[in-house]
Design a protein around this motif. Structure first.
Motif, PDB file in Angstrom:
ATOM      1  N   LEU A 137      69.487  66.583 107.359  1.00 27.81           N
ATOM      2  CA  LEU A 137      68.183  66.337 106.483  1.00 27.81           C
ATOM      3  C   LEU A 137      68.746  66.627 105.329  1.00 27.81           C
ATOM      4  CD1 LEU A 137      64.867  67.313 108.185  1.00 27.81           C
ATOM      5  CD2 LEU A 137      64.948  64.764 107.240  1.00 27.81           C
ATOM      6  N   LEU A 138      69.488  67.912 104.945  1.00 29.73           N
ATOM      7  CA  LEU A 138      70.234  68.152 104.071  1.00 29.73           C
ATOM      8  C   LEU A 138      70.732  66.625 103.421  1.00 29.73           C
ATOM      9  CD1 LEU A 138      70.217  71.867 104.639  1.00 29.73           C
ATOM     10  CD2 LEU A 138      69.340  70.901 102.983  1.00 29.73           C
ATOM     11  N   LEU A 139      72.518  66.534 104.421  1.00 25.65           N
ATOM     12  CA  LEU A 139      72.957  65.382 104.464  1.00 25.65           C
ATOM     13  C   LEU A 139      72.072  64.515 103.987  1.00 25.65           C
ATOM     14  CD1 LEU A 139      75.695  64.510 104.986  1.00 25.65           C
ATOM     15  CD2 LEU A 139      75.158  63.904 106.901  1.00 25.65           C
ATOM     16  N   ASN A 140      71.361  63.979 104.209  1.00 25.39           N
ATOM     17  CA  ASN A 140      70.454  62.763 103.842  1.00 25.39           C
ATOM     18  C   ASN A 140      70.035  63.099 102.359  1.00 25.39           C
ATOM     19  OD1 ASN A 140      68.718  60.272 104.250  1.00 25.39           O
ATOM     20  ND2 ASN A 140      67.313  61.054 104.338  1.00 25.39           N
ATOM     21  N   ILE A 141      69.575  64.383 102.323  1.00 22.00           N
ATOM     22  CA  ILE A 141      69.202  64.423 100.464  1.00 22.00           C
ATOM     23  C   ILE A 141      70.287  64.106  99.330  1.00 22.00           C
ATOM     24  CG2 ILE A 141      68.198  66.217  98.747  1.00 22.00           C
ATOM     25  CD1 ILE A 141      66.869  67.706 101.214  1.00 22.00           C
ATOM     26  N   GLY A 142      71.406  64.257 100.346  1.00 20.57           N
ATOM     27  CA  GLY A 142      72.735  64.560  99.253  1.00 20.57           C
ATOM     28  C   GLY A 142      72.893  63.255  99.334  1.00 20.57           C
ATOM     29  N   LEU A 143      72.792  62.374 100.313  1.00 22.00           N
ATOM     30  CA  LEU A 143      73.144  61.104 100.299  1.00 22.00           C
ATOM     31  C   LEU A 143      72.122  59.808  99.204  1.00 22.00           C
ATOM     32  CD1 LEU A 143      74.229  59.968 103.921  1.00 22.00           C
ATOM     33  CD2 LEU A 143      75.836  59.957 102.081  1.00 22.00           C
ATOM     34  N   CYS A 144      71.646  60.576  99.972  1.00 20.78           N
ATOM     35  CA  CYS A 144      70.170  59.376  98.597  1.00 20.78           C
ATOM     36  C   CYS A 144      70.796  59.903  97.012  1.00 20.78           C
ATOM     37  CB  CYS A 144      69.349  59.548  98.847  1.00 20.78           C
ATOM     38  SG  CYS A 144      68.269  59.640 100.125  1.00 20.78           S
ATOM     39  N   TYR A 145      71.175  61.058  96.426  1.00 19.33           N
ATOM     40  CA  TYR A 145      71.081  61.555  95.243  1.00 19.33           C
ATOM     41  C   TYR A 145      72.068  61.451  94.629  1.00 19.33           C
ATOM     42  CZ  TYR A 145      71.173  64.335  91.425  1.00 19.33           C
ATOM     43  OH  TYR A 145      70.717  65.309  89.633  1.00 19.33           O
ATOM     44  N   HIS A 146      73.336  60.990  95.750  1.00 16.93           N
ATOM     45  CA  HIS A 146      74.625  60.448  95.669  1.00 16.93           C
ATOM     46  C   HIS A 146      74.237  58.602  95.110  1.00 16.93           C
ATOM     47  CE1 HIS A 146      78.569  58.388  96.401  1.00 16.93           C
ATOM     48  NE2 HIS A 146      79.038  59.322  95.613  1.00 16.93           N
ATOM     49  N   ASP A 147      73.168  58.106  96.286  1.00 18.30           N
ATOM     50  CA  ASP A 147      73.537  56.813  95.920  1.00 18.30           C
ATOM     51  C   ASP A 147      72.319  56.467  94.749  1.00 18.30           C
ATOM     52  OD1 ASP A 147      74.819  56.368  97.773  1.00 18.30           O
ATOM     53  OD2 ASP A 147      73.461  55.640  99.593  1.00 18.30           O
ATOM     54  N   LEU A 148      72.301  56.941  93.893  1.00 15.49           N
ATOM     55  CA  LEU A 148      70.798  56.631  93.149  1.00 15.49           C
ATOM     56  C   LEU A 148      71.487  56.207  91.941  1.00 15.49           C
ATOM     57  CD1 LEU A 148      68.799  60.006  92.388  1.00 15.49           C
ATOM     58  CD2 LEU A 148      67.946  58.235  92.932  1.00 15.49           C
ATOM     59  N   GLY A 149      70.664  55.137  91.453  1.00 17.73           N
ATOM     60  CA  GLY A 149      71.392  53.912  90.865  1.00 17.73           C
ATOM     61  C   GLY A 149      72.377  52.763  91.180  1.00 17.73           C
ATOM     62  N   SER A 150      72.323  52.593  92.556  1.00 23.65           N
ATOM     63  CA  SER A 150      73.312  52.060  93.290  1.00 23.65           C
ATOM     64  C   SER A 150      73.069  50.636  93.772  1.00 23.65           C
ATOM     65  CB  SER A 150      73.942  52.368  94.678  1.00 23.65           C
ATOM     66  OG  SER A 150      73.170  52.411  95.348  1.00 23.65           O
ATOM     67  N   ASN A 151      71.146  50.657  94.183  1.00 26.02           N
ATOM     68  CA  ASN A 151      70.457  49.574  94.251  1.00 26.02           C
ATOM     69  C   ASN A 151      70.988  48.474  94.993  1.00 26.02           C
ATOM     70  OD1 ASN A 151      68.525  48.169  93.368  1.00 26.02           O
ATOM     71  ND2 ASN A 151      69.650  47.183  91.729  1.00 26.02           N
ATOM     72  N   GLU A 152      71.840  48.589  96.169  1.00 22.76           N
ATOM     73  CA  GLU A 152      72.228  48.499  97.374  1.00 22.76           C
ATOM     74  C   GLU A 152      71.508  47.246  98.582  1.00 22.76           C
ATOM     75  OE1 GLU A 152      73.200  51.892 100.667  1.00 22.76           O
ATOM     76  OE2 GLU A 152      74.543  50.247 101.834  1.00 22.76           O
ATOM     77  N   SER A 153      71.655  46.553  98.667  1.00 25.02           N
ATOM     78  CA  SER A 153      70.877  46.285  99.604  1.00 25.02           C
ATOM     79  C   SER A 153      71.756  45.906 100.809  1.00 25.02           C
ATOM     80  CB  SER A 153      70.896  44.541  98.874  1.00 25.02           C
ATOM     81  OG  SER A 153      69.856  43.520  99.810  1.00 25.02           O
ATOM     82  N   ILE A 154      70.594  46.198 101.366  1.00 25.41           N
ATOM     83  CA  ILE A 154      71.020  46.104 103.153  1.00 25.41           C
ATOM     84  C   ILE A 154      69.847  44.168 104.192  1.00 25.41           C
ATOM     85  CG2 ILE A 154      70.173  47.640 105.046  1.00 25.41           C
ATOM     86  CD1 ILE A 154      69.641  49.709 103.873  1.00 25.41           C
ATOM     87  N   TYR A 155      71.504  44.017 104.303  1.00 25.76           N
ATOM     88  CA  TYR A 155      71.171  42.629 104.550  1.00 25.76           C
ATOM     89  C   TYR A 155      69.656  41.714 104.455  1.00 25.76           C
ATOM     90  CZ  TYR A 155      74.341  43.796 108.411  1.00 25.76           C
ATOM     91  OH  TYR A 155      74.866  44.686 109.912  1.00 25.76           O
ATOM     92  N   GLY A 156      70.079  42.133 102.904  1.00 23.25           N
ATOM     93  CA  GLY A 156      68.710  41.063 102.374  1.00 23.25           C
ATOM     94  C   GLY A 156      66.889  41.891 102.085  1.00 23.25           C
ATOM     95  N   MET A 157      67.732  42.623 102.879  1.00 25.82           N
ATOM     96  CA  MET A 157      66.093  43.507 104.139  1.00 25.82           C
ATOM     97  C   MET A 157      65.509  44.683 103.398  1.00 25.82           C
ATOM     98  SD  MET A 157      64.475  41.227 106.765  1.00 25.82           S
ATOM     99  CE  MET A 157      65.210  39.811 106.938  1.00 25.82           C
ATOM    100  N   LEU A 158      66.066  44.886 103.023  1.00 24.86           N
ATOM    101  CA  LEU A 158      65.854  46.763 102.636  1.00 24.86           C
ATOM    102  C   LEU A 158      66.766  46.649 100.886  1.00 24.86           C
ATOM    103  CD1 LEU A 158      66.354  48.798 105.735  1.00 24.86           C
ATOM    104  CD2 LEU A 158      64.035  48.144 104.738  1.00 24.86           C
ATOM    105  N   ARG A 159      66.021  47.786 100.047  1.00 24.98           N
ATOM    106  CA  ARG A 159      66.822  47.249  99.129  1.00 24.98           C
ATOM    107  C   ARG A 159      66.498  49.233  98.842  1.00 24.98           C
ATOM    108  NH1 ARG A 159      69.744  44.706  94.940  1.00 24.98           N
ATOM    109  NH2 ARG A 159      69.260  42.457  95.812  1.00 24.98           N
ATOM    110  N   LEU A 160      67.850  49.418  98.088  1.00 17.85           N
ATOM    111  CA  LEU A 160      67.923  50.910  97.785  1.00 17.85           C
ATOM    112  C   LEU A 160      67.403  51.432  96.324  1.00 17.85           C
ATOM    113  CD1 LEU A 160      69.954  52.245 100.521  1.00 17.85           C
ATOM    114  CD2 LEU A 160      67.858  52.428 100.950  1.00 17.85           C
ATOM    115  N   ASP A 161      67.559  50.587  95.906  1.00 11.50           N
ATOM    116  CA  ASP A 161      66.546  50.575  94.473  1.00 11.50           C
ATOM    117  C   ASP A 161      66.152  51.985  94.058  1.00 11.50           C
ATOM    118  OD1 ASP A 161      64.165  51.090  94.756  1.00 11.50           O
ATOM    119  OD2 ASP A 161      63.493  48.794  94.187  1.00 11.50           O
TER     120      ASP A 161
END
Lengths: 463, 167
Positions: free
Chosen positions: A34-58
């Motif tokens: 869970l700590l790693l997950n928080i770190g990953l999300c914090y690192h990804d902020l602003g990346s706006n990654e799209s996962i197979y067009g089904m999810l978008r990490l805005d």
């Protein structure tokens, strides 16, 4: 993608650990994950990654993911005793972790099939967890009631999704929103029916009035740790899912005829939820049931904030959820320790708690004051931001009713505080807690105070 | 009217009547048999909608496997007698009125809504297995994989609930 793999991988890992006889390792792995997950999300902020067009990490999706990871982390530490049962330990872990995957999908979907899958993946493990105290009749009742009514709500959700698809011809929320601006081949009526049905399904999941009848029974019957889970993480999931739909789709249809009646239904639901939740909570004597009703009231505040759709709606929703969930986890934490000692859940178990253990009494007070909305704690600013939006949109009456209802909230939260500080204890034995628990309780209380003192710092950190 | 419309009306009639009988019949075994008829009628609807694969799977899974399971449970728990306790009529009436109002408002709303031909419906081969497979593994790859988590958690839950506790 990493976050999704991490969360589902943790769930599978918990199952594998049972086979290879490494049950002791699950707990540290989950905390680390869970700590790693928080770190990953914090690192990804602003990346706006799209996962197979089904999810978008805005940013909104990542903010909600950080939020539920933090709350889940605190919850796992709080509910350590729940995972001490040797026979079922890996089942408990994997069910909780799988439902976290559901929350992740709900906070990042861009396709309505992922919305449905998210709701189901979130709900089904929780139905089972609600009944995880197998020898307790009330726990069985809670699981059964929650399952039957939840299945019904899922039916409404599916019917709504089908209606929206029939009206627009697409499941992608961007395309559904785009067809509002370019209404070629759009059936307005079908979209309206669909969106209202989806609203009802979400109102059920968020335990909004008049779809709340399951909540008090389920919250009271389920094991207390699971009640804390349901009133925090499950609520985050439902609200994040609805937030995405409302901001991404419904608000785009604002110039259509049906929108005004939709908004009216929505405001009535929000207002009823605030008023009914707080009024009924005031008459409860069982603390678990009281917290269940108060969580209904808080859900009302959050959806009122979403309905206002101000430019900062993402922050107000997120901040309210953060303040509410931290405070709720704290109160449940104390409730679990105290009720385990005295084997009762009445308000009277809190009598004179300050003499039995001042740290517990202090933590409980911080949690309750924050939920009551007393400055300078987080709960005050959460309510303040939402009321500011409501007044800014010109809904003066709604703001006044909401303030009056939360004053009722102050009354019943203070009943517990008065019991702790002014009344004489029924049992005089002091309650012992470990120094690690003590430290964490103080830490979370300070966090609650810190987000209240510097909300703009939290805003800059995430948004 | 076209032939397919007649078939639609017939299938709908059968489905609704048998679904009603399923709820109203007091003998659980009869209810299960009515449920099978309902499933077959719905499978017929799938065929009318060009969803051949779905129709076949529906019959195999629901009318086959699930039904056997239901009957098995009913026989094993010896529920085939008419032991349903008599319930009060007021909740029944209230439920019927509420459900009827929902039906009425939904039909009133859908009635008169302009329904457009969806792009997917123009393709008559849409329900064939190779089309389905392609869609499932290209566009719907992620939901397909994610649903494994749903089924895994349901399985873990079923095992967890039926597991004997060791103390």
């Amino acid at each position: 993608m990493k976050e999704l793999l991490l969360l589902s991988g943790l769930g599978v890992l918990a199952l594998v650990a049972e086979i290879i006889n490494a049950r002791k390792l699950i707990y540290p792995f989950v905390i680390f994950g869970l700590l790693l997950n928080i770190g990953l999300c914090y690192h990804d902020l602003g990346s706006n990654e799209s996962i197979y067009g089904m999810l978008r990490l805005d940013n909104a999706a990542l903010a909600f993911t950080i939020l539920f990871s933090v709350i889940a982390l605190v919850w796992f530490i709080m509910a350590k005793n729940y995972f001490s049962d040797e026979t079922n330990i890996s089942d408990h872990f994997s069910l909780v972790l799988f439902s976290l995957v559901g929350v992740f999908l709900l906070s990042s979907y861009t396709h309505l099939s992922m919305l449905f899958l998210g709701v189901e993946i979130l709900s089904i493990p929780v139905y089972i967890l609600a009944g995880s105290d197998k020898r307790n009749v009330y726990s069985n009742e809670a699981a059964f009631k929650y399952f039957l009514l939840g299945a019904f709500a899922s039916g409404f959700l599916l019917l709504g999704i089908v209606m929206v698809y029939g009206g627009v011809g697409s499941f992608y929320i961007t395309q559904i929103a785009a067809s509002a601006l370019l209404p070629y081949g759009l059936s307005e009526k079908l979209v309206a029916i669909g969106l209202v049905l989806i609203l009802f399904a979400f109102a059920f999941k968020m335990s909004a009035v008049p779809f709340h009848f399951w909540a008090p029974d389920v919250y009271t019957g389920a094991p207390t740790s699971i009640t804390a889970y349901m009133s925090t993480i499950v609520k985050i999931g439902a609200i994040a899912g609805f937030y995405r739909l409302y901001v991404g789709v419904v608000a785009v249809y604002a110039q259509y005829d049906f929108f005004s009646s939709y908004l009216l239904i929505f405001l009535i639901i929000a207002l009823l939820t605030i008023v009914v939740g707080n009024v009924i909570a005031a008459s409860q004597s069982n603390v678990k049931r009281l917290l269940a009703y108060s969580s209904i009231g808080h859900a009302g505040f959050i959806i009122l904030g979403i309905a206002m759709i101000s430019p900062t709606v993402n922050f107000t929703t997120w901040y309210y959820l953060l303040a509410y969930c931290l405070a709720n986890i704290l109160t449940f934490w104390v409730l679990i320790i105290v009720s385990k000692q005295d084997n009762a859940e009445d308000i009277s178990v809190f009598n004179g708690l300050v003499k039995r253990n001042p740290i517990l009494a202090g933590t409980m007070t911080v949690g309750l004051l924050s939920m009551a909305g007393i400055p300078p704690l987080g709960g005050f600013f959460a309510k303040y931001f939402i009321l500011l939006d409501v007044i800014g949109r010109g809904y003066m009456m709604i703001a006044i009713i909401a303030i009056l209802a939360s004053l009722i909230g102050v009354y019943y939260y203070f009943r517990i505080i008065i019991a702790m500080f002014a009344k004489n204890p029924i049992q005089t034995a002091t309650i012992e807690i470990g120094s690690f628990t003590k430290l964490l309780m103080i830490l979370v209380s300070c966090l609650l105070l810190a987000i209240g003192i510097a909300p703009e710092y939290v805003y800059n950190l995430i948004f | 009217m076209l032939l397919s419309q007649y078939i639609f009306l017939f299938l709908s009639f059968v489905a609704i009547i048998s679904a009603l009988m399923l709820v109203l019949d007091k003998n659980p075994v009869h209810s299960v048999l009515y449920l099978i008829i309902t499933f077959f009628a719905i499978a017929g609807h799938y065929l009318l909608l060009n969803a051949q694969f779905l129709a076949v799977v529906h019959i195999i899974v629901y009318a086959g496997a699930i039904m056997v399971l239901f009957l098995y449970v009913i026989m094993m728990l010896n529920l085939n007698k008419d032991i349903e306790p008599h319930k009060k009529n007021i909740p029944k009436v209230a439920a019927a009125v509420a459900a009827g109002l929902l039906l009425l408002s939904l039909t009133a709303l859908v009635n008169g809504a302009e329904v457009n031909m969806l792009p997917a419906a123009r393709n008559s081969n849409i329900g064939l297995m190779d089309n389905l497979g392609k869609t499932l593994f290209k566009e719907y790859m992620l939901p397909f994989e994610i649903s494994s988590i749903l089924f895994l958690s349901a399985m873990v839950g079923a095992v967890f609930l039926s597991k004997k506790e060791i103390h």
